[in-house]
Design a protein around this motif. Structure first.
Motif, short mmCIF file in Angstrom:
data_model
loop_
_atom_site.label_atom_id
_atom_site.label_comp_id
_atom_site.label_asym_id
_atom_site.label_seq_id
_atom_site.Cartn_x
_atom_site.Cartn_y
_atom_site.Cartn_z
N UNK A 114 -5.71 4.45 -6.32
CA UNK A 114 -4.84 4.26 -5.15
C UNK A 114 -5.65 3.87 -3.92
N UNK A 115 -6.84 4.44 -3.77
CA UNK A 115 -7.70 4.12 -2.65
C UNK A 115 -8.03 2.62 -2.65
N UNK A 116 -8.44 2.11 -3.81
CA UNK A 116 -8.79 0.70 -3.89
C UNK A 116 -7.55 -0.19 -3.78
N UNK A 117 -6.44 0.28 -4.32
CA UNK A 117 -5.20 -0.49 -4.19
C UNK A 117 -4.80 -0.63 -2.72
N UNK A 118 -4.92 0.45 -1.98
CA UNK A 118 -4.58 0.38 -0.54
C UNK A 118 -5.48 -0.60 0.19
N UNK A 119 -6.77 -0.55 -0.13
CA UNK A 119 -7.70 -1.49 0.50
C UNK A 119 -7.35 -2.92 0.13
N UNK A 132 -6.97 5.94 5.99
CA UNK A 132 -7.38 6.09 4.59
C UNK A 132 -8.85 6.48 4.55
N UNK A 133 -9.22 7.29 3.59
CA UNK A 133 -10.63 7.62 3.49
C UNK A 133 -10.87 8.81 2.59
N UNK A 134 -12.11 9.26 2.57
CA UNK A 134 -12.51 10.37 1.72
C UNK A 134 -12.18 11.70 2.37
N UNK A 135 -12.37 12.77 1.60
CA UNK A 135 -12.16 14.12 2.14
C UNK A 135 -13.09 14.37 3.33
N UNK A 156 0.84 -1.18 0.00
CA UNK A 156 0.00 0.00 0.00
C UNK A 156 0.88 1.24 0.00
N UNK A 157 0.29 2.35 -0.34
CA UNK A 157 1.08 3.57 -0.50
C UNK A 157 1.71 3.96 0.83
N UNK A 158 2.95 4.43 0.76
CA UNK A 158 3.71 4.82 1.96
C UNK A 158 3.28 6.21 2.38
N UNK A 159 2.77 6.32 3.61
CA UNK A 159 2.28 7.61 4.11
C UNK A 159 3.01 7.99 5.37
N UNK A 160 4.04 8.81 5.25
CA UNK A 160 4.74 9.33 6.42
C UNK A 160 5.50 8.27 7.19
N UNK A 185 -5.11 -8.05 1.86
CA UNK A 185 -4.13 -9.11 1.60
C UNK A 185 -3.22 -9.31 2.81
N UNK A 186 -2.91 -8.24 3.49
CA UNK A 186 -2.09 -8.33 4.70
C UNK A 186 -2.76 -9.20 5.74
N UNK A 187 -4.09 -9.20 5.74
CA UNK A 187 -4.85 -10.01 6.69
C UNK A 187 -5.23 -11.37 6.09
#
Length: 390
Positions: A204-209, A110-113, A2-6, A214-216
Motif C-alpha cells: 500500500x505504501x508503494x501504491x500510494x507513492x 504517508x510514511x513509516x512509524x 491512493x488509499x483514502x485516509x480520513x 501519477x497525479x503529478x
C-alpha cells in the motif's frame, strides 16, 4: 487511487480510469507473471525503462520498525499495565493526547512509524504503521485491516474511484476484536473489511507513492513503485489495475488491457477492471468490446448487495418504506453476513412502528457483529426498544 485516509467527503480522481485498492478477494491458485517479465515503460519513441531498471530505483523502508525513543515511550506509558485491554486503550489515547504526544491527522503524511512519531503527523496508513509497530512491541496482537467503502452507484460506469481505507485490527486474548483508527469513516459507509499480511500493507505504501507520482504526471517513478508494490503483493488485483492505469497514462494500451485482464483472472468480480476496459474500448471506438464491458459492469452492479442498499436508502428517504424493505431484503439475500443490513431494517421497522420486527432485526445485527464497538451500538439500540415504558 491512493488509499483514502480520513475526511471522507472528498474523492480524488487521478485519471479518467478507475483506480482501486485491494477490492474483494484474490484467487489463490491463479498464476501471475513475474514482475520482471512485464512490459517496459515507453518513455519516448526511442527510449524505454525495463522493470529491472525501474525496480533498481525503489526501496521499501522499515515501515513498522521502532527506534529507542519509541520503545522507551511504550515502556513508560503503555507496558506498565498487565491488562491487554488497558494497554490497548492507553496506546491509542496517549498517541492522540496533546499532553503526551498529540499526533495530528495530515492527509498526505504517508510514511513509516518512525517518521510519524518524530513529526507528530500521520494519515491513516502512516498511523497504521505506527500503531502496528508499537502495539506489537506492547505485546498486543495487531494487524493491518483494509476497509472497502461502499461504491457510489450514481456514478458507477463512468469516472468512479473505489474508495479504500486502512486501519488496525487488534485481537485480545478473550477473542474480542477492536478496530483502531486515526480518523475512521462512517461505519455504514464500509462494505467489507479484511486483515492484511505485512507485505500487503507495505505494498500500500508503494501504491500510494505510485498514484501520487501519477497525479503529478510523473510516470517513471509511478511505474517503479507500482512494480515494487506488485513484487510485495502479486495476487492483489488492485495493484494490477493501478499498473494498468500507469500503462494507460503512458499510452501503452495493450499493456494496460493485459493488466486489467490479469486483475480479472485474480478476481473475476473486479468491477474496476471491467470499468477500465469499458473506458479504454470506448475511447478506441471498439463498440463491440465496449458493449460487452458495459453489460459486464451493469451485471456486476446488479450482483452487488450495496446497490440494493443504495436503492433502499433512496426509497426510505422518499417515504416509500415497503419498497425500501424489498431492496434491503434483496441485499441480505446477496450478503447475509453484514450486520449493518439487519440494523438498517431494524431502524426502518421502528419508523414503521413495528417494534417486534425491529427487535428481531436488531438481534440479528448483534449476532452478526464482529467488532466490539459495533455490537455495543446495536445493543444500545435494542435496550432502548425493550426498555419498560415510564
Amino acid at each position: 487511487m491512493a488509499i483514502q485516509c480520513g475526511r471522507f467527503g472528498s474523492r480524488l480522481l487521478l485519471s479518467a480510469l478507475v483506480l482501486t485498492l485491494l477490492g474483494g478477494c484474490t484467487g489463490t491458485f491463479t498464476p501471475v507473471p513475474a514482475v520482471t517479465s512485464l512490459a517496459a515503460l515507453q518513455v519516448s519513441a526511442e527510449a524505454q525503462i525495463t522493470p529491472e531498471q525501474a525496480l533498481a530505483n525503489v526501496e521499501t523502508p522499515a515501515l513498522i520498525e521502532l527506534n529507542d525513543d519509541m520503545r522507551a515511550w511504550v515502556d513508560r506509558y503503555v507496558r506498565s499495565t498487565r491488562s491487554p485491554h488497558t494497554r490497548l486503550e492507553l496506546l491509542h489515547s496517549s498517541l492522540r493526547s496533546g499532553a503526551l504526544h498529540g499526533l495530528d491527522y495530515v492527509v498526505d503524511a504517508d510514511g513509516s512509524a518512525q517518521q510519524a512519531f518524530v513529526s507528530g503527523k500521520a494519515n491513516c496508513l502512516a498511523y497504521a504503521n505506527l500503531f502496528v509497530g508499537m502495539a506489537r512491541y506492547a505485546g498486543l496482537d495487531a494487524d493491518y485491516q483494509l476497509l472497502t467503502l461502499r461504491p457510489d452507484f450514481s456514478r458507477f460506469g463512468s469516472r468512479v474511484a473505489v474508495q479504500q481505507h486502512v486501519n488496525v485490527l487488534v485481537r485480545l486474548r478473550d477473542s474480542t476484536l477492536y478496530s483502531i483508527d486515526l480518523d475512521p469513516p462512517p461505519r455504514d459507509a464500509v462494505s467489507a473489511s479484511r486483515t492484511l499480511k505485512d507485505r500487503q500493507a507495505f505494498a500500500l505504501y508503494h501504491n500510494n507513492l505510485a498514484m501520487n507520482y501519477l497525479r503529478s504526471d510523473d510516470v517513471e517513478p509511478a511505474y517503479g513503485h507500482a512494480l515494487q508494490a506488485l513484487s510485495l503483493s502479486p495476487k492483489s488485483e488492485f495493484l494490477w489495475i493501478n499498473l494498468g492505469v500507469v500503462y494507460s497514462r503512458s499510452g501503452q494500451i495493450d499493456a494496460a488491457v493485459q493488466s486489467y485482464h490479469q486483475a480479472l483472472a485474480l478476481n473475476p468480480d473486479a468491477g474496476s477492471a471491467m470499468n477500465n476496459l469499458l473506458v479504454l474500448h470506448s475511447r478506441a471506438g471498439d463498440t463491440q468490446q465496449a458493449d460487452y464491458w458495459e453489460q459486464a459492469v451493469a451485471d456486476h452492479q446488479r450482483r452487488n448487495p450495496y446497490y440494493y442498499i443504495s436503492l433502499g436508502e433512496a426509497a426510505a428517504l422518499n417515504g416509500e418504506y415497503d419498497e425500501a424493505l424489498l431492496h434491503y431484503q434483496e441485499a441480505i439475500a446477496r450478503k447475509d453476513s453484514d450486520p449493518e443490513f439487519y440494523f438498517s431494517v431494524a431502524r426502518l421497522y421502528l419508523e414503521l412502528q413495528q417494534p417486534q420486527l425491529s427487535i428481531e432485526y436488531a438481534q440479528k445485527a448483534i449476532e452478526h457483529a464482529v467488532l466490539v464497538q459495533q455490537r455495543r451500538e446495536y445493543e444500545a439500540f435494542l435496550s432502548q426498544l425493550t426498555a419498560p415504558a415510564l
